[in-house]
Write an enzyme that holds these catalytic residues in place. Structure first.
Site, mmCIF file in Angstrom:
data_model
loop_
_atom_site.group_PDB
_atom_site.id
_atom_site.type_symbol
_atom_site.label_atom_id
_atom_site.label_comp_id
_atom_site.label_asym_id
_atom_site.label_seq_id
_atom_site.Cartn_x
_atom_site.Cartn_y
_atom_site.Cartn_z
ATOM 1 C CG ASP A 90 44.815 10.130 -73.629
ATOM 2 O OD1 ASP A 90 44.754 9.763 -72.439
ATOM 3 O OD2 ASP A 90 45.110 9.366 -74.565
ATOM 4 C CG HIS A 147 37.870 7.143 -69.512
ATOM 5 N ND1 HIS A 147 37.696 5.788 -69.585
ATOM 6 C CD2 HIS A 147 38.025 7.563 -70.798
ATOM 7 C CE1 HIS A 147 37.745 5.391 -70.850
ATOM 8 N NE2 HIS A 147 37.952 6.457 -71.605
ATOM 9 C CB SER A 254 36.189 20.883 -76.390
ATOM 10 O OG SER A 254 36.083 22.137 -75.796
#
EC number: 4.1.1.65
Length: 322
Positions: A90, A147, A254
């Site tokens: 995200d 992921h 980050s």
């Protein structure tokens, strides 16, 4: 004027000590104080707690537990098309596009070296010259687990010590070679789309970088390059991860950089700099068509991952890289 002041702070402030202090504080159980800090954070950054498995902020014992909170499975469905690679995190796309020989775009008018990003490993860099890259920035409000864009077999991991500059729009435009200077963990995978690198980049206040197969990679920060390797395919000790499966996480967040081999994937056309990303949504499409997905590798049991990590030799000298 304000931006100049902020940039000056990047060079003046003791970033390592600030990061250590933040990591220490975020790991402490402080009862009502922890809940207060989390509540203020949620309000300030407008974090959507309805997506979390545990939406009640009182259920988190430490700030770190809150920061790496898992999401409910249904809020990030994974695109199941075998020809599609999905977004790993995200956030917001900082930059994306073609790697021009050894040059990767950092910001308008600013490039950095592919080989430098990969800690001088020219053999690994050769896999991605003239390939494709995507840089995803994770803001404080985002979910901070990373992921897999596709099925992959882990082949190599390299920890690279470095600076801890903040990673945001301002620093990307003004700090030369930002991503090749900051601390990072490079993960190289074999995939049905060719080799893929997924790089977790540290920054100021990023308390730690972790992977699911090896646990915490940093800290400690020992100032030396470390390298681990794993066998290919279904050999004993191999680490197989599935599309959409968690591979790592930031405790305070980050940037993730993905590298793809030349001619293997095309980025989704509508993506551009500042596009919002959500895990599981289409990122790229294979240049070849897979009628059915290849047999999915079984995920490695946790105890085997731990055993493999313990058995994997460390190479602490930069010259030992391949």
């Amino acid at each position: 004027m304000l931006n100049s002041f902020k940039l000056s702070l990047q060079y003046i402030l003791p970033k390592l000590w600030l990061t250590r202090l933040a990591g220490w504080g975020a790991s402490k159980r402080a009862g009502w104080l922890t809940k207060l800090v989390i509540d203020l954070f949620v309000k300030y950054y407008k974090v959507d707690m309805k997506e979390a498995q545990k939406p009640d902020t009182a259920s988190y014992r430490t700030f770190n537990e809150f920061f790496v909170r898992p999401l409910r499975d249904e809020v990030r469905p994974i695109d199941t098309d075998p020809n599609v690679l999905v977004m790993p995190a995200d956030g917001v796309i900082s930059q994306l596009g073609k790697i021009e020989e050894d040059k990767i775009l950092q910001a308008k008018g600013h490039n950095y070296s592919l080989e430098a990003l990969l800690a001088g490993n020219y053999l690994m860099a050769d896999l991605f010259r003239n390939g494709t890259f995507v840089t995803t920035y994770l803001s404080p409000r985002d979910y901070h687990r990373v992921h897999m864009p596709c099925n992959g077999i882990l082949r190599e991991m390299i920890y690279v010590p470095g600076d801890l500059f903040s990673v945001n729009h301002l620093t990307a435009q003004n700090v030369p070679n930002l991503f090749a200077r900051n601390e990072r963990v490079i993960c190289l995978f074999d995939t049905e789309f060719g080799p893929m690198a997924q790089i977790l980049v540290g920054a100021t206040i990023v308390g730690s970088i972790e992977t699911v197969w090896a646990g915490t990679i940093t800290p400690p920060r020992e100032g030396i390059i470390k390298r681990w390797t794993w066998p290919a395919g279904e050999n004993d000790g191999s680490v197989a991860l599935l599309k959409g499966q968690e591979m790592g996480r930031f405790k305070l967040g980050s940037t993730v950089i993905n590298l793809f081999a030349p001619g293997k994937v095309d980025l989704v056309e509508q993506l551009e700099s500042l596009s919002v990303t959500k895990i599981g949504q289409p990122l790229a499409v294979s240049t070849e068509t897979f009628v059915t997905p290849d047999a999915e590798p079984a995920p490695l049991p946790a105890e085997e991952i731990e055993a493999e990590h313990d058995a994997s030799p460390l190479i602490d000298d930069k010259k030992d890289q391949v």
